[in-house]
Scaffold this motif. Sequence first.
Motif, short mmCIF file in Angstrom:
data_model
loop_
_atom_site.label_atom_id
_atom_site.label_comp_id
_atom_site.label_asym_id
_atom_site.label_seq_id
_atom_site.Cartn_x
_atom_site.Cartn_y
_atom_site.Cartn_z
N ALA A 1 0.84 -1.22 0.00
CA ALA A 1 0.00 0.00 0.00
C ALA A 1 0.87 1.26 0.00
O ALA A 1 0.54 2.27 -0.64
CB ALA A 1 -0.91 0.00 1.22
N ASP A 2 2.01 1.20 0.72
CA ASP A 2 2.93 2.35 0.75
C ASP A 2 3.52 2.59 -0.64
O ASP A 2 3.62 3.74 -1.10
CB ASP A 2 4.07 2.10 1.75
N TYR A 3 3.91 1.51 -1.31
CA TYR A 3 4.46 1.65 -2.66
C TYR A 3 3.40 2.18 -3.63
O TYR A 3 3.71 2.98 -4.52
CB TYR A 3 5.02 0.31 -3.17
N ALA A 4 2.16 1.74 -3.45
CA ALA A 4 1.06 2.22 -4.31
C ALA A 4 0.93 3.74 -4.18
O ALA A 4 0.65 4.44 -5.16
CB ALA A 4 -0.24 1.53 -3.93
N ASN A 5 1.15 4.26 -2.96
CA ASN A 5 1.12 5.72 -2.75
C ASN A 5 2.34 6.40 -3.37
O ASN A 5 2.23 7.46 -3.98
CB ASN A 5 1.08 6.05 -1.25
N LEU A 6 3.51 5.78 -3.19
CA LEU A 6 4.76 6.40 -3.68
C LEU A 6 4.75 6.55 -5.20
O LEU A 6 5.22 7.56 -5.72
CB LEU A 6 5.98 5.57 -3.25
N VAL A 7 4.23 5.53 -5.92
CA VAL A 7 4.27 5.61 -7.39
C VAL A 7 3.27 6.64 -7.94
O VAL A 7 3.35 7.00 -9.12
CB VAL A 7 4.03 4.22 -8.06
N GLN A 8 2.36 7.12 -7.09
CA GLN A 8 1.43 8.16 -7.52
C GLN A 8 2.03 9.56 -7.42
O GLN A 8 1.45 10.52 -7.92
CB GLN A 8 0.15 8.13 -6.65
N CYS A 9 3.18 9.68 -6.77
CA CYS A 9 3.78 11.00 -6.54
C CYS A 9 4.16 11.68 -7.84
O CYS A 9 4.68 11.05 -8.76
CB CYS A 9 5.02 10.87 -5.65
N GLU A 10 3.95 13.00 -7.88
CA GLU A 10 4.30 13.79 -9.06
C GLU A 10 5.67 14.44 -8.91
O GLU A 10 6.35 14.69 -9.90
CB GLU A 10 3.25 14.89 -9.29
N THR A 11 6.05 14.74 -7.68
CA THR A 11 7.36 15.39 -7.43
C THR A 11 8.04 14.69 -6.25
O THR A 11 7.42 13.91 -5.51
CB THR A 11 7.18 16.87 -7.06
N LEU A 12 9.33 15.00 -6.07
CA LEU A 12 10.08 14.44 -4.93
C LEU A 12 9.56 14.98 -3.60
O LEU A 12 9.67 14.31 -2.57
CB LEU A 12 11.58 14.73 -5.08
N GLU A 13 8.98 16.19 -3.62
CA GLU A 13 8.39 16.74 -2.40
C GLU A 13 7.18 15.90 -1.97
O GLU A 13 6.96 15.67 -0.78
CB GLU A 13 7.98 18.21 -2.61
N ASP A 14 6.40 15.44 -2.97
CA ASP A 14 5.27 14.54 -2.67
C ASP A 14 5.78 13.24 -2.06
O ASP A 14 5.20 12.70 -1.10
CB ASP A 14 4.50 14.18 -3.95
N LEU A 15 6.88 12.74 -2.63
CA LEU A 15 7.50 11.49 -2.13
C LEU A 15 7.91 11.66 -0.67
O LEU A 15 7.68 10.77 0.17
CB LEU A 15 8.72 11.15 -2.99
N LYS A 16 8.50 12.81 -0.38
CA LYS A 16 8.94 13.13 1.00
C LYS A 16 7.73 13.11 1.95
O LYS A 16 7.81 12.55 3.06
CB LYS A 16 9.61 14.51 0.98
N LEU A 17 6.60 13.67 1.52
CA LEU A 17 5.40 13.71 2.35
C LEU A 17 4.87 12.30 2.63
O LEU A 17 4.51 11.98 3.76
CB LEU A 17 4.30 14.53 1.65
N HIS A 18 4.85 11.46 1.59
CA HIS A 18 4.36 10.09 1.77
C HIS A 18 5.28 9.29 2.70
O HIS A 18 4.81 8.52 3.53
CB HIS A 18 4.22 9.39 0.42
N LEU A 19 6.59 9.47 2.54
CA LEU A 19 7.53 8.75 3.40
C LEU A 19 7.41 9.21 4.86
O LEU A 19 7.64 8.44 5.78
CB LEU A 19 8.97 8.94 2.90
N ALA A 20 7.03 10.47 5.05
CA ALA A 20 6.87 11.01 6.41
C ALA A 20 5.75 10.30 7.16
O ALA A 20 5.74 10.27 8.40
CB ALA A 20 6.61 12.50 6.35
N SER A 21 4.79 9.71 6.42
CA SER A 21 3.68 9.02 7.08
C SER A 21 4.01 7.56 7.40
O SER A 21 3.19 6.84 7.96
CB SER A 21 2.43 9.08 6.19
N THR A 22 5.22 7.11 7.04
CA THR A 22 5.68 5.74 7.34
C THR A 22 6.66 5.78 8.50
O THR A 22 6.85 6.82 9.13
CB THR A 22 6.36 5.12 6.11
N ASP A 23 7.33 4.67 8.75
CA ASP A 23 8.33 4.62 9.82
C ASP A 23 9.54 5.51 9.55
O ASP A 23 10.36 5.73 10.44
CB ASP A 23 8.81 3.17 10.03
N TYR A 24 9.68 5.99 8.32
CA TYR A 24 10.80 6.88 8.02
C TYR A 24 10.61 8.24 8.69
O TYR A 24 11.58 8.95 8.96
CB TYR A 24 10.96 7.07 6.50
#
Length: 350
Positions: A30-53
């Motif tokens: 499910a986390d990867y499904a969110n990551l591949v939807q990202c449009e920019t690296l800033e979006d990626l950073k936001l999604h990773l912030a909601s995980t254990d990272y």
Amino acid sequence: MSMQELYFNIDNGYLEGLVRGFKGGILKRADYANLVQCETLEDLKLHLASTDYGNFLANEPSPLTVNVIDDKLKEKMVIEFQHMRNHAVEPLCTFMDFITYSYMIDNIVLLITGTLHQRPISELITKCHPLGSFEQMEAIHVAATPAELYNAILIDTPLAPFFVDCISEQDLDELNIEIIRNTLYKAYLEAFYDFCSQLGGTTSEFMCKALEFEADRRAFIITINSFGTELTKDDRSKLYPRCGKLHPDGLAALARADDYDQVRAVAEYYAEYKPLFEGAGNNPGDKTLEDKFFEHEVELNVNAFMQQFHFGVFYAYIKLKEQECRNIVWIAECVAQRHRTKIDNYIPIL
């Protein structure tokens, strides 16, 4: 239950609980499904912030780059590993040191290459993997000639036992750097395999299986990469680690192979490796052989957590975390380059 398992928790219970907790934080599908939807690296950073990272990229200025993400992923993995290593007692601390030796080999090969090509040391150090750093790395930088470099490695690094038996001073000048890397890996894998065999119990059971796979994967890849090069069949066979399932008959057959089809024919005799070659190809949409090996390794390492009271979980966690880092960096590269057609070519873990 053996006596070894009965007393396991006295010294290692806290660390095994810790590594299982860390493993629980590995990204899910499910986390990867969110990551591949990202449009920019800033979006990626936001999604990773909601995980254990969490906020591991919080202090990084914009614009974010893939290299920064890669460095921070490695840094987080190293912090977790060092915390566990600092609390370990024998024989777990030696086991964890063995895990770092593979990264040290890559770092030393990088430093050797740089020294032989007169590259600035400051540039090389930033490219070294932090898990393979060691106190005496500075001593290697001072070395100006291959002879000085050889002595520095023998005296100042934990890899001396692997070096002294298989590489001479003259080899640093004459040998192809990849031959040095593979010679060191062969000595390292065989030593690690012997160490794990002596530990016995579930540790030996899982680790010998994992190291057998690693040894065989290297034998297959060395053979395939040698086609069309000056490497002779005799020299090639000397690079094969002798602790895998392929030893001795499979390695003898690989040593005689002249093309990819003959390598695949060798794999046909081994139930574990036959399916890996069957599904592999280099056409669009196909999975590469390397990807098939990675998938098999992930499956192997996830299974390590099915059993308790053994050291294999520490090795498995680092290998799974390494794959996770590769996945995130791959997705980040695709996002940064707006090359979304291959963004799904990562290896899911859980």
